[in-house]
Design an enzyme around this catalytic site. Structure first.
Site, PDB file in Angstrom:
ATOM      1  N   ASN A  23       2.690 -13.380   8.706  1.00 22.38           N
ATOM      2  CA  ASN A  23       2.325 -11.997   8.995  1.00 22.38           C
ATOM      3  C   ASN A  23       2.549 -11.606  10.456  1.00 22.38           C
ATOM      4  O   ASN A  23       2.493 -10.422  10.795  1.00 22.38           O
ATOM      5  CB  ASN A  23       0.860 -11.737   8.598  1.00 22.38           C
ATOM      6  CG  ASN A  23       0.709 -11.667   7.085  1.00 22.38           C
ATOM      7  OD1 ASN A  23       1.694 -11.708   6.357  1.00 22.38           O
ATOM      8  ND2 ASN A  23      -0.530 -11.569   6.619  1.00 22.38           N
ATOM      9  N   ARG A  92       6.534  -4.991   0.999  1.00 23.47           N
ATOM     10  CA  ARG A  92       6.004  -3.767   1.577  1.00 23.47           C
ATOM     11  C   ARG A  92       6.251  -3.679   3.085  1.00 23.47           C
ATOM     12  O   ARG A  92       6.451  -2.593   3.637  1.00 23.47           O
ATOM     13  CB  ARG A  92       4.506  -3.746   1.263  1.00 23.47           C
ATOM     14  CG  ARG A  92       3.745  -2.619   1.855  1.00 23.47           C
ATOM     15  CD  ARG A  92       2.288  -2.776   1.486  1.00 23.47           C
ATOM     16  NE  ARG A  92       1.447  -2.094   2.441  1.00 23.47           N
ATOM     17  CZ  ARG A  92       1.140  -0.825   2.364  1.00 23.47           C
ATOM     18  NH1 ARG A  92       1.582  -0.098   1.377  1.00 23.47           N
ATOM     19  NH2 ARG A  92       0.391  -0.261   3.278  1.00 23.47           N
ATOM     20  N   CYS A 116       1.492  -2.138  -5.427  1.00 24.46           N
ATOM     21  CA  CYS A 116       1.812  -3.531  -5.705  1.00 24.46           C
ATOM     22  C   CYS A 116       0.634  -4.108  -6.458  1.00 24.46           C
ATOM     23  O   CYS A 116      -0.375  -3.442  -6.653  1.00 24.46           O
ATOM     24  CB  CYS A 116       2.087  -4.306  -4.435  1.00 24.46           C
ATOM     25  SG  CYS A 116       0.625  -4.745  -3.562  1.00 24.46           S
ATOM     26  N   ILE A 327     -11.316  -4.819   0.959  1.00 25.68           N
ATOM     27  CA  ILE A 327     -10.062  -4.345   1.560  1.00 25.68           C
ATOM     28  C   ILE A 327      -9.110  -3.806   0.497  1.00 25.68           C
ATOM     29  O   ILE A 327      -8.580  -2.704   0.626  1.00 25.68           O
ATOM     30  CB  ILE A 327      -9.370  -5.472   2.364  1.00 25.68           C
ATOM     31  CG1 ILE A 327     -10.312  -6.044   3.429  1.00 25.68           C
ATOM     32  CG2 ILE A 327      -8.078  -4.965   3.006  1.00 25.68           C
ATOM     33  CD1 ILE A 327     -10.618  -5.121   4.580  1.00 25.68           C
TER      34      ILE A 327
HETATM   35  C1  UD1 Z   1      -1.448  -6.904   6.042  1.00 26.48           C
HETATM   36  C2  UD1 Z   1      -1.033  -8.300   5.631  1.00 26.48           C
HETATM   37  C3  UD1 Z   1      -1.730  -8.718   4.348  1.00 26.48           C
HETATM   38  C4  UD1 Z   1      -3.239  -8.550   4.482  1.00 26.48           C
HETATM   39  C5  UD1 Z   1      -3.600  -7.145   4.974  1.00 26.48           C
HETATM   40  C6  UD1 Z   1      -5.080  -6.978   5.272  1.00 26.48           C
HETATM   41  C7  UD1 Z   1       1.216  -8.479   6.448  1.00 26.48           C
HETATM   42  C8  UD1 Z   1       2.670  -8.642   6.126  1.00 26.48           C
HETATM   43  N1  UD1 Z   1       0.388  -8.325   5.427  1.00 26.48           N
HETATM   44  O1  UD1 Z   1      -1.005  -6.015   5.023  1.00 26.48           O
HETATM   45  O2  UD1 Z   1      -1.420 -10.092   4.107  1.00 26.48           O
HETATM   46  O3  UD1 Z   1      -3.843  -8.778   3.228  1.00 26.48           O
HETATM   47  O4  UD1 Z   1      -2.874  -6.852   6.188  1.00 26.48           O
HETATM   48  O5  UD1 Z   1      -5.497  -7.924   6.196  1.00 26.48           O
HETATM   49  O6  UD1 Z   1       0.812  -8.546   7.596  1.00 26.48           O
HETATM   50  N2  UD1 Z   1      -4.136   1.476   3.733  1.00 26.48           N
HETATM   51  C9  UD1 Z   1      -4.142   2.839   3.488  1.00 26.48           C
HETATM   52  N3  UD1 Z   1      -3.197   3.611   4.104  1.00 26.48           N
HETATM   53  C10 UD1 Z   1      -2.251   3.094   4.948  1.00 26.48           C
HETATM   54  C11 UD1 Z   1      -2.257   1.712   5.207  1.00 26.48           C
HETATM   55  C12 UD1 Z   1      -3.225   0.916   4.582  1.00 26.48           C
HETATM   56  O7  UD1 Z   1      -4.975   3.325   2.733  1.00 26.48           O
HETATM   57  O8  UD1 Z   1      -1.426   3.854   5.483  1.00 26.48           O
HETATM   58  C13 UD1 Z   1      -5.158   0.615   3.062  1.00 26.48           C
HETATM   59  C14 UD1 Z   1      -4.493  -0.377   2.116  1.00 26.48           C
HETATM   60  O9  UD1 Z   1      -4.251   0.215   0.843  1.00 26.48           O
HETATM   61  C15 UD1 Z   1      -5.541  -1.464   2.049  1.00 26.48           C
HETATM   62  C16 UD1 Z   1      -6.119  -1.479   3.472  1.00 26.48           C
HETATM   63  O10 UD1 Z   1      -5.780  -0.197   4.031  1.00 26.48           O
HETATM   64  O11 UD1 Z   1      -6.559  -1.140   1.137  1.00 26.48           O
HETATM   65  C17 UD1 Z   1      -5.558  -2.577   4.356  1.00 26.48           C
HETATM   66  O12 UD1 Z   1      -4.166  -2.436   4.450  1.00 26.48           O
HETATM   67  P1  UD1 Z   1      -3.337  -2.910   5.729  1.00 26.48           P
HETATM   68  O13 UD1 Z   1      -4.255  -3.447   6.770  1.00 26.48           O
HETATM   69  O14 UD1 Z   1      -2.396  -1.830   6.099  1.00 26.48           O
HETATM   70  O15 UD1 Z   1      -2.516  -4.116   5.091  1.00 26.48           O
HETATM   71  P2  UD1 Z   1      -0.994  -4.437   5.289  1.00 26.48           P
HETATM   72  O16 UD1 Z   1      -0.594  -4.192   6.710  1.00 26.48           O
HETATM   73  O17 UD1 Z   1      -0.192  -3.842   4.197  1.00 26.48           O
END
Ligand code: UD1
Length: 423
Positions: A23, A92, A116, A327
């Site tokens: 990550n 993603r 996903c 989360i």
């Molecule tokens: C990253 C990690 C993943 C980890 C996650 C949370 C990578 C490649 N992946 O994923 O392994 O499980 O952090 O620690 O680093 N959300 C929204 N809107 C947005 C963005 C996020 O609602 O624009 C929500 C998501 O649906 C989710 C939560 O926020 O419920 C956390 O997502 P996020 O921290 O963005 O995860 P990723 O960056 O996708």
């Protein structure tokens, strides 16, 4: 499609060396788009998601080499500003190229990542941030076209500390003249590693006393060399596998403080751990495993990526343990598979109640996502008999040399492909 065959009941013993963080590696690879100069990255794990990211960089026009966990990325002509759906749908994190492309060319045309298996995972926080930086975001035929005549610095408060949005906005803000302030950002160690790399590339990013990220935009970024931080999720996964098999394992070349909550929860569960600056030893433990309640949360809280392996450990506890998944909304897909192996788990919305059993039993199960897949491998290592885990491609996204590392610890695990292998 590859499967794992695991003969369980062997206690893991020995030392395992942790790879570079997936990550952190993914956004750091993406950040090389901010310059035409050569960047050299060490300790890049050889994983499916990393190989997809390298394909993305090549598609966009970079020249890439990858040998012995070292990647070099350099210019090979002008860059493209779009990505095909084929590449985005695999991962993603592909969406994160939007930040650097927008910063450099004021334009990015990227397919919206779909939902996903573990949840809806929208990108609204990324897009709102880009808009605050002066861009317009238009969704057309499944793509989002992000463009700006001029980008301007802004003070942005994220509605949730999204890891991906923090990194995407950070990368974009590096090249916007003036001072951008990001508030309520993700504090994950992978974000810190990205900041370290961006600053090596010439960015000016600081954290102020309130924990806000202050970015002074620079005109140009340059090449840099960096070694990726240890993977705290792989670290936690091996620690949990050692504990669940009642083994004695030293997890080396890691940063134990990145797993502070996990280590404290494991001690509460009854395990004895020795912790140094770079290693954790899980001591063999034959006593009862206490039920310990966990709630996933942004860092430094309990990592959502370790929730599934934690659940496998709790299937063997002497009581009922509660797991709150705060989360992602659909991250218990491993639970019904664990139940097929004899676990007692009751899930309702974002809460799972796990009542411990004496032993798990081997079964034929299916991985439905990366970390849930590891939880099933862990269960297979504990169960008496032969467990078959299907859809190993999910697990290959995030664990480098998993079967080799487990075999070196005494596990009996082998990969086979029923379509190709004689059996
Ligand atoms: C990253 C990690 C993943 C980890 C996650 C949370 C990578 C490649 N992946 O994923 O392994 O499980 O952090 O620690 O680093 N959300 C929204 N809107 C947005 C963005 C996020 O609602 O624009 C929500 C998501 O649906 C989710 C939560 O926020 O419920 C956390 O997502 P996020 O921290 O963005 O995860 P990723 O960056 O996708």
């Amino acid at each position: 499609m590859d499967r794992f065959l695991i003969t369980g009941g062997k206690k893991l013993r020995g030392t395992v060396h942790i790879s570079g963080s997936k990550n952190a590696a993914l956004p750091i690879l993406v950040a090389t788009l901010l310059t035409d100069d050569k960047c050299t990255l060490h300790r890049v794990p050889n994983l499916r998601d990393v190989r997809t990211t390298l394909k993305i960089l090549e598609y966009l026009g970079k020249k890439v080499t990858y040998q012995n966990n070292t990647v070099t990325v350099e210019a090979n002509g002008p860059l493209k500003k779009d990505l095909p759906y084929e590449l985005v749908k695999q991962m993603r994190a592909s969406f994160w190229v939007a930040g650097p492309l927008l910063a450099r060319f004021h334009e990015a045309d990227i397919p919206l990542p779909g939902g996903c298996a573990i949840g809806v995972r929208p990108v609204d926080i990324h897009l709102k941030g880009f808009e605050q930086l002066g861009a317009t975001c238009q969704v057309e035929s499944g793509n989002v076209l992000i463009s700006a005549r001029e980008l301007k610095p802004a003070q942005i408060v994220l509605r949730f500390p999204s890891v991906g949005a923090t990194q995407n906005l950070l990368m974009c803000a590096c090249l916007i003249p003036g001072e951008t302030i990001l508030e309520n950002t993700a504090k994950e160690p992978e974000v810190d590693d990205v900041i370290l790399f961006l600053n090596k590339m010439g960015a000016q990013i600081k954290t102020d006393e309130k924990g806000r990220l202050i970015i002074h935009g620079v005109q140009k970024m340059h090449g840099a060399e960096h070694t990726v931080v240890a993977d705290r999720i792989e670290t936690g996964s091996f620690i949990l596998a050692a504990a669940a098999t009642r083994g004695d394992v030293t997890v080396a070349d890691c940063v134990p403080e990145h797993n502070a909550i996990l280590l404290s929860d494991l001690r509460e569960a009854g395990f004895t751990l020795d912790v140094t600056d770079t290693a954790v030893r899980v001591h063999a433990y034959e006593g009862e495993i206490n039920p310990v309640r966990i709630r996933t949360a942004p860092y430094p809280g309990f990592a959502t990526d370790l929730q599934a392996p934690w659940m496998t450990l709790m299937t063997l506890c002497n009581g009922t343990a509660e797991i709150d998944e705060d989360i992602f909304e659909n991250r218990f897909m491993h639970a019904p598979e664990l139940v097929r192996m004899g676990a007692r788990i009751y899930t309702e919305k974002s809460v799972a109640r796990v009542t411990g059993v004496k032993n798990l039993s081997a079964a034929h199960v299916q991985a439905s996502d990366l970390r849930g897949g590891f939880a099933l491998v862990m269960a297979g290592l504990c169960a008496e008999g032969e467990t078959e885990v299907e859809r190993v491609y999910h697990i290959d996204r995030g664990y480098e040399n998993l079967e080799q590392k487990l075999t070196a610890l005494g596990a009996q695990i082998r990969r086979y492909n029923p379509d190709k292998d004689e059996f």
